[in-house]
Design a protein around this motif. Structure first.
Motif, PDB file in Angstrom:
ATOM      1  N   GLU A  91     113.757 -34.699 -30.922  1.00 32.40           N
ATOM      2  CA  GLU A  91     112.958 -34.010 -30.387  1.00 32.40           C
ATOM      3  C   GLU A  91     111.864 -35.064 -29.598  1.00 32.40           C
ATOM      4  N   SER A  92     111.224 -36.008 -30.267  1.00 34.11           N
ATOM      5  CA  SER A  92     110.085 -36.891 -29.763  1.00 34.11           C
ATOM      6  C   SER A  92     110.207 -38.177 -30.693  1.00 34.11           C
ATOM      7  N   PRO A  93     111.341 -38.833 -30.459  1.00 35.64           N
ATOM      8  CA  PRO A  93     111.213 -40.171 -31.092  1.00 35.64           C
ATOM      9  C   PRO A  93     110.295 -41.321 -30.577  1.00 35.64           C
ATOM     10  N   LEU A  94     109.985 -42.091 -31.547  1.00 33.48           N
ATOM     11  CA  LEU A  94     108.936 -43.248 -31.333  1.00 33.48           C
ATOM     12  C   LEU A  94     109.631 -44.040 -30.142  1.00 33.48           C
ATOM     13  N   PRO A  95     108.846 -44.731 -29.253  1.00 37.24           N
ATOM     14  CA  PRO A  95     109.227 -45.428 -28.272  1.00 37.24           C
ATOM     15  C   PRO A  95     110.411 -46.318 -28.198  1.00 37.24           C
ATOM     16  N   GLY A  96     110.555 -47.146 -29.312  1.00 33.20           N
ATOM     17  CA  GLY A  96     111.334 -48.021 -29.684  1.00 33.20           C
ATOM     18  C   GLY A  96     112.866 -47.215 -29.788  1.00 33.20           C
ATOM     19  N   LEU A  97     112.716 -46.315 -30.797  1.00 37.83           N
ATOM     20  CA  LEU A  97     113.857 -45.500 -31.172  1.00 37.83           C
ATOM     21  C   LEU A  97     114.416 -44.857 -29.856  1.00 37.83           C
ATOM     22  N   LYS A  98     113.663 -44.311 -28.908  1.00 35.43           N
ATOM     23  CA  LYS A  98     113.982 -43.672 -27.843  1.00 35.43           C
ATOM     24  C   LYS A  98     114.795 -44.526 -26.967  1.00 35.43           C
ATOM     25  N   ALA A  99     114.069 -45.935 -26.979  1.00 31.82           N
ATOM     26  CA  ALA A  99     115.220 -46.913 -26.138  1.00 31.82           C
ATOM     27  C   ALA A  99     116.312 -47.318 -26.424  1.00 31.82           C
ATOM     28  N   LEU A 100     116.381 -47.436 -28.013  1.00 30.11           N
ATOM     29  CA  LEU A 100     117.706 -47.726 -28.586  1.00 30.11           C
ATOM     30  C   LEU A 100     118.651 -46.576 -28.424  1.00 30.11           C
TER      31      LEU A 100
END
Length: 383
Positions: A91-100
């Motif tokens: 739903e709302s991952p941290l920026p680093g995890l979202k990029a991965l």
């Protein structure tokens, strides 16, 4: 303060505190936390006293990534942490995890398996081929722009890691095939001085997949021999390595995975002793890969309602595996094909059933010919 989740040695280091639920004198009610899970519990205790515990919730997706990637049991407290962590990851991952996630091309809902196969290897790749601080910088990135820039660098390292992994695995398999002593051995211990230290754990796991016996892959590091070990179902690898401790400088790990370091002059003696220990303690049953079937299922039972009930049992992982089903009288309806020279896919029908299933067989190229002949078969599968 030291946080660890491995089996501790007899001597506990001198520190303000050593937090490890596997310590004999620890009364914490759940012993299977991941390393990151223990860090989270330390922060939770600190926040209760000095800050607002709710602040920690924004990092719960990191805990879920750790639980999945460290292959710890997904039951007890881990199940709760993984459930809420995966919810945040989707739903709302941290920026680093979202990029991965974006770089991995994953468009479907992220579960434990997709972390293990897409996010975990990319995070680990940084430390495997150069230095892990690149992964740390990514995971604590504050903005999406910064995170994407760091994630792209890590993705390149993952490509390099994959090349190392494949070439070393090929070399290891060639060494096993060329040595007739391995044909009757109950264990595999291989050494080559220039193998990349960062991927030998992956290579050990690949060798276990192919030959199904306890395996140790060793390389040279700082004038010592160091390596990674992987086990088979029900065999206590850590105990077997401990039985050879007089030949080792240090070792540690779990029942199924461990690391070790020794002097060069002890290599031959260690190979011999480890084989002796494994041969005397492993049973023939442990050396046969087992697929445990939960229930036989007709294709017609696999409805959307059935899938939604199944989903309520997630997250799946060690100690709460995805149910494995079996179906008989299955045949290739059409579209039998291969991809990446090692996987197969086809549309499957079942005699007596109206349903058609999309089937993927990973690393199952050896069955292609029989399937192309139209042979009826039984399949074991997860949904």
């Amino acid at each position: 303060i030291i946080c660890d989740h491995h089996l501790p040695g007899e001597e506990i280091p001198q520190a303000v505190a050593v937090l490890d639920p596997k310590r004999d004198d620890c009364n914490y009610p759940f012993t299977e936390l991941s390393g990151c899970g223990i860090g989270y519990k330390l922060l939770q205790a600190y926040a209760r006293k000095h800050r607002d515990e709710k602040e920690l919730e924004k990092f719960i997706d990191l805990v879920a990534v750790s639980i999945a990637s460290d292959i710890v049991p997904v039951n007890g407290e881990n199940r709760i942490l993984a459930y809420y962590g995966l919810k945040k990851l989707n739903e709302s991952p941290l920026p680093g995890l979202k990029a991965l996630i974006e770089l991995s091309g994953n468009k479907s809902e992220i579960d434990i398996a997709s972390v293990v196969f897409t996010l975990g290897p990319r995070i680990n790749a940084a430390g495997r081929v150069s230095h892990a601080h690149a992964a740390v910088e990514l995971l604590i990135a504050k903005t999406e722009e910064e995170a994407m820039m760091l994630a792209e660098k890590i993705d390149l390292k993952n490509d390099i890691r994959r090349e190392f992994d494949l070439s070393i695995t090929e070399e290891a398999i060639a060494m096993i095939e060329a040595n007739e002593n391995f044909a009757s051995a109950k264990s595999t211990v291989l050494f080559k001085e220039n193998w990349h230290k960062g991927v030998i754990g992956i290579v050990a796991a690949r060798c276990v997949e192919k030959y199904y016996r306890p395996t140790i892959i060793l390389t040279q590091s700082n004038d010592k021999i160091t390596g990674s070990a992987r086990s088979v179902r029900d065999f206590d690898l850590h105990q077997a390595i401990a039985s050879c401790s007089e030949l080792l400088e240090k070792f540690g790990g779990h029942k199924y995975a461990a690391g070790l370091t020794m002097s060069k002059e002890n290599l031959i003696a260690f190979q011999s002793k480890f084989e002796e220990v494994v041969s005397s303690t492993i049973t023939e049953e442990m050396l046969i890969p087992v697929v445990e079937i939960d229930i036989e299922l007709p294709f017609d039972a696999i409805t959307s309602k059935f899938r939604s009930i199944l989903k309520q049992m997630a997250p799946f992982g060690p100690e709460n595996h995805k149910p494995v089903f079996e179906s008989g009288r299955v045949f290739v309806m059409n579209a039998l094909s291969t991809f990446k020279d090692k996987h197969i896919r086809f549309l499957a029908g079942q005699h007596g059933s109206e349903s058609v299933m999309n089937v993927v067989g990973f690393d199952m190229m050896e069955h292609y010919e029989r399937l192309s002949n139209g042979d009826e078969c039984r399949i074991a599968y997860t949904i």
